[in-house]
Design a protein around this motif. Structure first.
Motif, PDB file in Angstrom:
ATOM      1  N   GLN A  70     -48.327  20.433 -25.182  1.00 59.36           N
ATOM      2  CA  GLN A  70     -48.482  21.982 -24.715  1.00 59.36           C
ATOM      3  C   GLN A  70     -46.834  22.050 -23.724  1.00 59.36           C
ATOM      4  OE1 GLN A  70     -50.144  24.454 -26.340  1.00 59.36           O
ATOM      5  NE2 GLN A  70     -51.074  22.420 -27.292  1.00 59.36           N
ATOM      6  N   ASP A  71     -46.059  21.699 -24.560  1.00 56.65           N
ATOM      7  CA  ASP A  71     -44.581  21.864 -23.536  1.00 56.65           C
ATOM      8  C   ASP A  71     -43.253  21.861 -24.772  1.00 56.65           C
ATOM      9  OD1 ASP A  71     -43.726  19.131 -24.921  1.00 56.65           O
ATOM     10  OD2 ASP A  71     -44.800  17.856 -23.309  1.00 56.65           O
ATOM     11  N   ARG A  72     -41.819  21.920 -24.997  1.00 55.47           N
ATOM     12  CA  ARG A  72     -41.043  22.401 -25.699  1.00 55.47           C
ATOM     13  C   ARG A  72     -39.946  20.555 -25.521  1.00 55.47           C
ATOM     14  NH1 ARG A  72     -39.492  28.545 -24.784  1.00 55.47           N
ATOM     15  NH2 ARG A  72     -40.783  29.185 -25.651  1.00 55.47           N
ATOM     16  N   LEU A  73     -40.705  19.859 -24.918  1.00 54.22           N
ATOM     17  CA  LEU A  73     -39.393  18.425 -25.305  1.00 54.22           C
ATOM     18  C   LEU A  73     -39.762  17.244 -26.313  1.00 54.22           C
ATOM     19  CD1 LEU A  73     -41.488  16.852 -22.023  1.00 54.22           C
ATOM     20  CD2 LEU A  73     -39.187  18.132 -22.117  1.00 54.22           C
ATOM     21  N   PRO A  74     -38.272  17.556 -26.935  1.00 58.70           N
ATOM     22  CA  PRO A  74     -38.319  17.216 -28.300  1.00 58.70           C
ATOM     23  C   PRO A  74     -39.331  15.459 -28.249  1.00 58.70           C
ATOM     24  CG  PRO A  74     -36.073  16.222 -26.889  1.00 58.70           C
ATOM     25  CD  PRO A  74     -37.722  16.944 -25.657  1.00 58.70           C
ATOM     26  N   LYS A  75     -40.067  15.968 -29.688  1.00 61.97           N
ATOM     27  CA  LYS A  75     -41.032  15.053 -29.543  1.00 61.97           C
ATOM     28  C   LYS A  75     -40.430  14.063 -31.039  1.00 61.97           C
ATOM     29  CE  LYS A  75     -44.106  18.229 -28.085  1.00 61.97           C
ATOM     30  NZ  LYS A  75     -43.466  19.302 -27.453  1.00 61.97           N
ATOM     31  N   ASP A 127     -52.137  17.599 -29.063  1.00 58.95           N
ATOM     32  CA  ASP A 127     -50.658  18.638 -28.983  1.00 58.95           C
ATOM     33  C   ASP A 127     -50.693  18.425 -27.803  1.00 58.95           C
ATOM     34  OD1 ASP A 127     -50.594  18.117 -32.185  1.00 58.95           O
ATOM     35  OD2 ASP A 127     -51.156  20.734 -32.233  1.00 58.95           O
ATOM     36  N   TYR A 186     -44.846  10.731 -31.845  1.00 59.77           N
ATOM     37  CA  TYR A 186     -45.863  12.024 -31.154  1.00 59.77           C
ATOM     38  C   TYR A 186     -46.598  11.847 -32.798  1.00 59.77           C
ATOM     39  CZ  TYR A 186     -46.824  16.820 -30.304  1.00 59.77           C
ATOM     40  OH  TYR A 186     -47.282  17.604 -29.593  1.00 59.77           O
ATOM     41  N   HIS A 225     -41.354  13.025 -25.717  1.00 60.39           N
ATOM     42  CA  HIS A 225     -42.091  12.732 -26.762  1.00 60.39           C
ATOM     43  C   HIS A 225     -41.892  11.002 -27.978  1.00 60.39           C
ATOM     44  CE1 HIS A 225     -44.780  15.050 -24.557  1.00 60.39           C
ATOM     45  NE2 HIS A 225     -44.463  15.565 -24.864  1.00 60.39           N
TER      46      HIS A 225
END
Length: 160
Positions: free
Chosen positions: A133-138, A131, A125, A122
């Protein structure tokens, strides 16, 4: 429906809402990201833009004369295109002096996202509507977001 010119290409295509602007993808997709900047939100009329980046030479475009391109921000790096007939998003072009010509395809314009890369990160951000709802880099902030985009582009270009 347009088809890519050779059998080694990805069979992906899409276009604007009315079909006046069509494209086929004839080469590798470099990467995919979610951009939460306010310009992308306004351009796509969505909470974030789901974008796929590729070399411009790998996009076969029909109806280009129907695309109205416009820079929305300074510096003029991303030229966002909309269809003159329906006003829908079409394609975006990235103009960087030392980079190969790149095109951004908004994923919402694809007929199918089958075969598209997974979203890698993302960016912008801090401008999110809600928000993720994932674990990707933000990545938040202009510098961090642009650095993430540039690094993803460089890594992907080296592979192709």
């Amino acid at each position: 429906m347009m088809t890519p010119p050779d059998s080694n290409s990805l069979p992906m295509s899409g276009g604007c809402m009315c079909g006046e602007v069509r494209y086929a993808i004839s080469g590798p997709l470099l990467f995919r990201a979610h951009c939460h900047c306010e310009t992308c939100q306004a351009y796509t009329q969505a909470e974030h833009a789901d974008i796929i980046v590729m070399r411009s030479r790998d996009v076969i475009l029909e109806g280009e004369s129907q695309i109205g391109f416009r820079f929305h921000q300074f510096p003029p790096v991303i030229n966002r295109g909309t269809c003159a007939a329906c006003g829908g998003v079409a394609v975006e072009r990235i103009h960087l002096p030392v980079s190969p010509k790149l095109t951004i395809i908004p994923a919402q314009t694809l007929e199918s996202t089958d075969g598209a890369p997974n979203v890698a990160f993302h960016m912008f951000y801090h401008r999110r509507v809600k928000d993720a709802q994932d674990r990707l880099p933000k990545h938040s902030g202009y510098l961090r977001s642009q650095t993430a985009f540039s690094m993803a582009a460089l890594r992907s270009l080296r592979k192709t």
